[in-house]
Motif scaffolding. Sequence first.
Motif, PDB file in Angstrom:
ATOM      1  N   MET B   1    -133.189 -11.247  57.513  1.00 35.81           N
ATOM      2  CA  MET B   1    -133.621  -9.972  58.055  1.00 35.81           C
ATOM      3  C   MET B   1    -132.693  -8.865  58.274  1.00 35.81           C
ATOM      4  O   MET B   1    -132.920  -7.938  58.767  1.00 35.81           O
ATOM      5  N   VAL B   4    -133.062  -5.352  57.215  1.00 36.38           N
ATOM      6  CA  VAL B   4    -133.818  -4.430  57.949  1.00 36.38           C
ATOM      7  C   VAL B   4    -133.223  -3.758  59.023  1.00 36.38           C
ATOM      8  O   VAL B   4    -133.445  -2.325  59.323  1.00 36.38           O
ATOM      9  N   THR B   7    -132.456   0.667  58.881  1.00 34.33           N
ATOM     10  CA  THR B   7    -133.460   1.604  59.201  1.00 34.33           C
ATOM     11  C   THR B   7    -133.389   2.167  60.525  1.00 34.33           C
ATOM     12  O   THR B   7    -133.018   1.337  61.436  1.00 34.33           O
ATOM     13  N   ALA B   9    -135.656   3.284  62.612  1.00 36.48           N
ATOM     14  CA  ALA B   9    -136.757   2.724  63.746  1.00 36.48           C
ATOM     15  C   ALA B   9    -136.133   1.474  64.185  1.00 36.48           C
ATOM     16  O   ALA B   9    -136.260   0.847  65.198  1.00 36.48           O
ATOM     17  N   LEU B  13    -135.231  -0.387  67.999  1.00 35.30           N
ATOM     18  CA  LEU B  13    -135.950  -1.638  68.621  1.00 35.30           C
ATOM     19  C   LEU B  13    -134.793  -2.557  68.785  1.00 35.30           C
ATOM     20  O   LEU B  13    -135.279  -3.550  69.803  1.00 35.30           O
ATOM     21  N   ALA B  14    -133.775  -2.633  68.238  1.00 38.19           N
ATOM     22  CA  ALA B  14    -132.750  -3.561  68.458  1.00 38.19           C
ATOM     23  C   ALA B  14    -132.142  -3.986  69.520  1.00 38.19           C
ATOM     24  O   ALA B  14    -131.857  -2.894  70.472  1.00 38.19           O
ATOM     25  N   PRO B  15    -132.065  -5.042  70.234  1.00 39.15           N
ATOM     26  CA  PRO B  15    -131.503  -5.075  71.335  1.00 39.15           C
ATOM     27  C   PRO B  15    -129.841  -5.295  71.299  1.00 39.15           C
ATOM     28  O   PRO B  15    -129.455  -5.247  70.019  1.00 39.15           O
ATOM     29  N   SER B  18    -127.343  -7.674  69.678  1.00 40.13           N
ATOM     30  CA  SER B  18    -127.477  -8.198  68.058  1.00 40.13           C
ATOM     31  C   SER B  18    -127.651  -6.934  67.092  1.00 40.13           C
ATOM     32  O   SER B  18    -127.857  -7.319  65.986  1.00 40.13           O
ATOM     33  N   ARG B 215    -150.975   8.200  64.561  1.00 42.73           N
ATOM     34  CA  ARG B 215    -150.001   7.111  64.494  1.00 42.73           C
ATOM     35  C   ARG B 215    -150.055   6.037  63.511  1.00 42.73           C
ATOM     36  O   ARG B 215    -148.990   5.428  63.359  1.00 42.73           O
ATOM     37  N   HIS B 216    -151.185   5.801  62.936  1.00 38.67           N
ATOM     38  CA  HIS B 216    -151.274   4.742  61.855  1.00 38.67           C
ATOM     39  C   HIS B 216    -151.456   5.498  60.530  1.00 38.67           C
ATOM     40  O   HIS B 216    -150.852   4.938  59.632  1.00 38.67           O
ATOM     41  N   PRO B 219    -148.284   8.358  59.336  1.00 37.53           N
ATOM     42  CA  PRO B 219    -147.039   7.921  58.647  1.00 37.53           C
ATOM     43  C   PRO B 219    -147.418   7.287  57.388  1.00 37.53           C
ATOM     44  O   PRO B 219    -146.170   7.209  56.652  1.00 37.53           O
ATOM     45  N   ASN B 220    -148.514   6.711  57.100  1.00 33.29           N
ATOM     46  CA  ASN B 220    -148.683   6.188  55.710  1.00 33.29           C
ATOM     47  C   ASN B 220    -148.747   7.096  54.601  1.00 33.29           C
ATOM     48  O   ASN B 220    -148.395   6.800  53.573  1.00 33.29           O
ATOM     49  N   PRO B 302    -140.755   2.477  52.438  1.00 38.04           N
ATOM     50  CA  PRO B 302    -140.158   1.239  52.788  1.00 38.04           C
ATOM     51  C   PRO B 302    -139.868   0.280  51.978  1.00 38.04           C
ATOM     52  O   PRO B 302    -139.076  -0.380  51.838  1.00 38.04           O
ATOM     53  N   THR B 303    -140.985   0.112  50.915  1.00 33.19           N
ATOM     54  CA  THR B 303    -140.833  -1.001  49.683  1.00 33.19           C
ATOM     55  C   THR B 303    -140.064  -0.384  48.538  1.00 33.19           C
ATOM     56  O   THR B 303    -139.513  -1.331  47.942  1.00 33.19           O
ATOM     57  N   ARG B 305    -136.958   1.086  49.596  1.00 32.35           N
ATOM     58  CA  ARG B 305    -136.034   1.175  50.422  1.00 32.35           C
ATOM     59  C   ARG B 305    -134.922   0.390  49.743  1.00 32.35           C
ATOM     60  O   ARG B 305    -135.002  -1.082  49.769  1.00 32.35           O
TER      61      ARG B 305
END
Lengths: 354, 307
Positions: B1, B4, B7, B9, B13-15, B18, B215-216, B219-220, B302-303, B305
Motif C-alpha cells: 500500500m 497510496v 496522495t 488525502a 490521514l497517515a499517523p 509511519s 460529500r459523496h 467528488p465523484n 484515482p484509478t 493516478r
Amino acid sequence: MIAEPTVGRLASRTVRSWTADATTAPADAVLEVADLVLEIDTDRGPIRPVCGVSLTVPAGSTLGLVGESGCGKTLTCLAAADLLPSNVRAVRGEIRLLDMRRALDTGARCADDDRRRLAWRRRLAMVFQNPLAALNPVRTVGWQVMEAFRVRTGASRRAARIEALGLLERVGIPDPRSRMRAYPHELSGGMSQRVMIAMALAGNPRLLIADEATTALDVTVQAQIVDLMRELQAELDTAVLFVTHDLGLVAEVADTVAVMYAGTVVETGPTRVVFDRPAHPYTAGLLRCAPRLDRDVVRLDPIDGSVPAPTAERQGCAFAPRCPRASARCTTSAVSRQARGSAHVVACHHPMPT
Amino acid sequence: MSDVGATGAAEALAPPVSTPRSGASAWWRRLQAMPPSVRGAALILVVAVVVAAGARWMAPFSYQETDLLHRLQVPLDVEAVAAGHWLGTDKLGRDVLSRLLVATQVSVALALLGTVIGAVLGTALGILAAHRGGWVDELVMMMVDWQAAMPFLIIALAMLAFLGNSLALFVLLMGIFGWETYARLARGLLLSAREHGYAVAVRSLGASPQRLYLRHLLPNVMSPLVVQLSLNFPQTILLETSLSFLGLGIQPPLTSLGQMLGEGRDFLLTAWWLAVLPGSVIFATTLSMSILGDWLRARLDPTQRPG
C-alpha cells in the motif's frame, strides 16, 4: 390477500404513515413486513413483482429469504430499507422496524417525513451484492467507514477515526491502520465486502439486511464472510435478514427460512423443519434439484416449466401451472396460509404429506 | 500500500510515525512526474498569478503616467532602455511594461472571479435540478437552453448598454457567462452517479441529501467539472478582452489586456508592440490554463493516478 396470523392484527388497524410507538411492538420482532404489494408501470401495463409478502425477522436471529432470481427478494429488502427506486410504487402493505411503523398504501411523500425517513434508515444497515460498486471510488476506505459512523451517530472526526479502526480490525482486515488509506480499487472483493460489513456495523444497527452479500465472491471467500457474519451476529446480537438463492448457504446460516416464489412467500418455518419436511411443493422441488453429497443421485430433478410473468392480478396459486400436485381448485381460488406445526406456515391447497 | 502514501488525502490521514516521506519531497517528486509542457504551463500561470498579485509594486512607473516627450518608443531600444521603458511606450508615452502588469492583474482577477462565480452558480443549479427533478429541473434546463441559444456577446452588449458600465455589473456578467455548461454537466453527471451502488449505500446509511450530494457524489463527478473550469477560464479571459476591445468592458483610465489590445489596433503598422505584447500574454495564459486543466483531469481520477 395473505396475512400471517401474527401480523393480521396490525394490518386490520388504520394507521398513519410513519408512526412511532413502542407500546404495540412485540419485543421479539425487529422487522415485520405485512402484506407488501409493489407495482411497476411498464409499457404493457402494470406488473406486480411483489404481491403480498409477509415476513418477520425475530430479534437476534437470522431469517434466510430464498427464491430464484426475479421473485421479489431484493425489492422486498429495498422496501424494508426505504430505498425503493422511483419507478416502483407501493400499492399496500405495512412495515414495522423496532418502534417505528410505516404504512405503504398512501405513496404520498410529504417533506415532514424526511426526518423520520433518515431515522428509519439509521436503524438498519444493508450489505449489498457487489461490494466494489457499493464503495465510493474516490474516497479512501477509512474515510467511508468513518463517514458511516458519523452519519449514524453524529460523532466527531476523531471519535469516528478510532471507531473505524476498531471496526476494520473487528471484521478481520489485517493492518487496518494502513488499509484506512487504501482506495476501493486497491482491495480484493472479499476485502471490500469486509469493509462493507464494517460500514454496516457502524453505529450498531439492530437489523442487518444482507442482499446476496456473498454471491459475487468465490466460494472460499464466501465461507469466510459467512463465518464472519455469524460471529459478529452472535457477538452483537443483531438480527439479520439474509437474502440469497443459495440453499446450502441458508441451511448453514439461517435460524428460520422464508421461501419466495413469484412475489409471494410460499413457506416459512424453522430452517431444519423446512429443509427436512418441506410442506410446499415448490420448496420440495427446490430441494430435490439441489445437488447433495450425502446421497447417490445420478440426475438432478428440475422443476418443469418456468416462472409466470408478474402480471398485476392473478387468480389462485402462482405455482399451480408447474405444480405436480395441482388440482382445478389451485388455478381458481386464492391460497391461504395454514399453520403446520409450530412456526411452520405454508401457503398451499395441497401441501406435501408429512 | 506504499503507493497510496503519495496522495494528499492519504498524507493527512497517515499517523505521523509511519508517514513514508515528508511533504516537501513528495511535492518535489510530483513536480518531476509532470510532463515538460505541463511544467511550462504551470510556470507561466505561477508568473501570471504573481504578477496579478503584485503588479502595483512591480511596475516601474505608474500605469497612468504619461510622458509626451517619449512617445511610441520601441521595446529594448537604446533610447527607451535609457529612459527606463524596457518594453517601450504607447501613444501617450505611458510605460508599456507597467501597463501590461496592471492589465494582467485586472484581466486575471476578473476571469478568476467570473469563472468561480459561474462554476459555483452552475453546479449549485445543476445539483438542485438533479435532486428536485420535476418543474425545478425543467425550469433550470429551460434557462440553460435559453442561454446556450443566445450568443453571449449579444447579452453582454445589451446589458452593458442598458444598465451602464460598472465594474460590479461587469464581474456579474463574467460570472453569468458559462454557468449553463456547469449546470448541464453537473446535472447529467449527478443523475447517473446517483444510480451507482455507492450512492444507494450512502442513502441506506441514512445520510441527508446535502451530505449525499456534496460529500459523496460531487467528488465523484469533480473531474469533468474541473476540465470544464479549465476550458471556461480562458474563454472568460477572451470574453473580457473582446468586450474591452470593443470598448464596452474595462474603461480607461483602468486598463486590461483587451483594452490594451484595442488601443494597439490603431498602431498595428507603426507600433506593433502595442498589440503584440498584450496579445502574447493573453495567448500564453489561456494556453497554459488549458494544458494544465487537461493534466489535472488525469490526475484527479484515482484509478489513473500513477504510483
